[in-house]
Design a protein around this motif. Sequence first.
Motif, short mmCIF file in Angstrom:
data_model
loop_
_atom_site.label_atom_id
_atom_site.label_comp_id
_atom_site.label_asym_id
_atom_site.label_seq_id
_atom_site.Cartn_x
_atom_site.Cartn_y
_atom_site.Cartn_z
N ILE A 1 1.81 -1.52 -0.76
CA ILE A 1 2.94 -1.42 0.17
C ILE A 1 2.65 -2.18 1.46
N ILE A 2 1.39 -2.21 1.89
CA ILE A 2 1.02 -2.97 3.08
C ILE A 2 1.26 -4.46 2.83
N THR A 3 0.83 -4.93 1.66
CA THR A 3 1.01 -6.34 1.30
C THR A 3 2.49 -6.70 1.22
N GLN A 4 3.29 -5.81 0.63
CA GLN A 4 4.73 -6.07 0.51
C GLN A 4 5.37 -6.28 1.89
N PRO B 1 -0.20 -0.66 13.15
CA PRO B 1 -0.04 -1.37 14.42
C PRO B 1 0.26 -2.85 14.23
N PHE B 2 1.34 -3.29 14.87
CA PHE B 2 1.74 -4.69 14.93
C PHE B 2 2.09 -5.28 13.56
N ILE B 3 2.43 -4.45 12.56
CA ILE B 3 2.79 -4.98 11.25
C ILE B 3 4.16 -5.67 11.30
N VAL B 4 5.02 -5.22 12.23
CA VAL B 4 6.26 -5.95 12.54
C VAL B 4 6.30 -6.20 14.04
N LEU C 1 13.54 -2.77 6.38
CA LEU C 1 14.18 -1.54 5.91
C LEU C 1 15.48 -1.79 5.15
N ASP C 2 16.19 -2.86 5.49
CA ASP C 2 17.46 -3.16 4.83
C ASP C 2 17.29 -3.96 3.55
N GLY C 3 16.07 -4.42 3.28
CA GLY C 3 15.81 -5.27 2.12
C GLY C 3 15.16 -4.51 0.97
N PRO C 4 14.59 -5.25 0.03
CA PRO C 4 13.99 -4.62 -1.17
C PRO C 4 12.83 -3.69 -0.87
N VAL C 5 12.06 -3.97 0.18
CA VAL C 5 10.96 -3.06 0.54
C VAL C 5 11.53 -1.71 0.97
N GLY C 6 12.57 -1.76 1.81
CA GLY C 6 13.20 -0.52 2.25
C GLY C 6 13.80 0.26 1.11
N ASP C 7 14.44 -0.44 0.16
CA ASP C 7 15.02 0.24 -1.01
C ASP C 7 13.93 0.91 -1.83
N HIS C 8 12.81 0.23 -1.98
CA HIS C 8 11.68 0.81 -2.73
C HIS C 8 11.17 2.08 -2.04
N LEU C 9 11.05 2.03 -0.72
CA LEU C 9 10.57 3.20 0.01
C LEU C 9 11.52 4.39 -0.16
N LYS C 10 12.82 4.14 -0.07
CA LYS C 10 13.78 5.23 -0.24
C LYS C 10 13.71 5.83 -1.64
N ASP C 11 13.54 4.96 -2.64
CA ASP C 11 13.50 5.43 -4.03
C ASP C 11 12.31 6.37 -4.29
#
Length: 353
Positions: free
Chosen positions: A339-342, A130-133, A143-153
Amino acid sequence: MKSRKWFWFTSLLAIIVLLAACGSQEEANESAADDTETTGTAGTEETYEWKLGWNSGLEGDSKGEAAIAFKEYVEEESNGRISIEFFPNETYASSPEMIDAVQLGALEMAIPGANELANVIPQYAALSLPFIVENPEEAYAVLDGPVGDHLKDLSDEHNFVSLTDVDLGFTQITNNRRPINTPDDLKGMSIRSPNDVSLIETFRTFGSSVSTMAYTEIYSGLAQGVIDGQFNPLLNIYDQNMHEVQDYLAITNHTYYYCYMIINNEAFNSLDAELQEIVLKGSELARDASRAVVQESDEYYLEKAKEDFKEITYPDLALFQEAVQPVYEQVEGVMGADIITQIQEFAEEYRNQ
């Protein structure tokens, strides 16, 4: 004597002709075999017939429009080598069952919610916190940045490829009991939630009991009074006609919803490099189509909701944000604190740009 020489000469000539013919046939067979190895069958290219399933509608739905954009591009650019058949509204199977089917290879593609995939990859529930973004632009940046790339990988280890995210939007709460202005108004209500630990714990913190019935069963559950309320983006609320059986709408934007367009690993890896690139480009167009639908629909459905709901409230979100702080610690053991911290650090940097 002369006739005998002529006999041996014609016999030798026949043998030479026969050997030459055999050599030509062997070369032709080798060439045909080479063609078969490179194209699947002599003179033709290998083709692929895929099934793509999801749990909501087709035209006007963000998942549906993503699927349409993907299909149109991939079929055209592959010159028909890849064809895609649609199974919307869980006509293939339930969404969790489709995830299993993609992993097993029984179904080539699906568009399940990230929070549903969190049962396979727990980190996929992190963006549901909740409310993280705070807004769509921030969610897209994550999602379009390095965090999103990591999640997809992370999908690589689970026999499917997460091609791209598919936008659903921010969620709002509906119910039949009373208007919602503070977290206390949710106490004692039966609320439907996806089977996502972040969201389940959020509503338990508000004092609600939580049901995890399937998305396609929400309407009947609300109509029959099995549950008091639910939360979804406005587009989904109208996609499933929930407005017909709910009186109160609260604009909370408390969590961001999105999906992944996934494909079975073997189905993707069986493609040559050119077709893989077409599929990846098609998935980018699918993502963009879903975002456009959500952005265009939010304003339209919010205006429509003024006529369809008995009352719309705009709660003080600070009260809700304070109430959900314990949820972050409660879910760390499931998805990991990293992942929460990222996401938090990336979002903070994004806001300060």
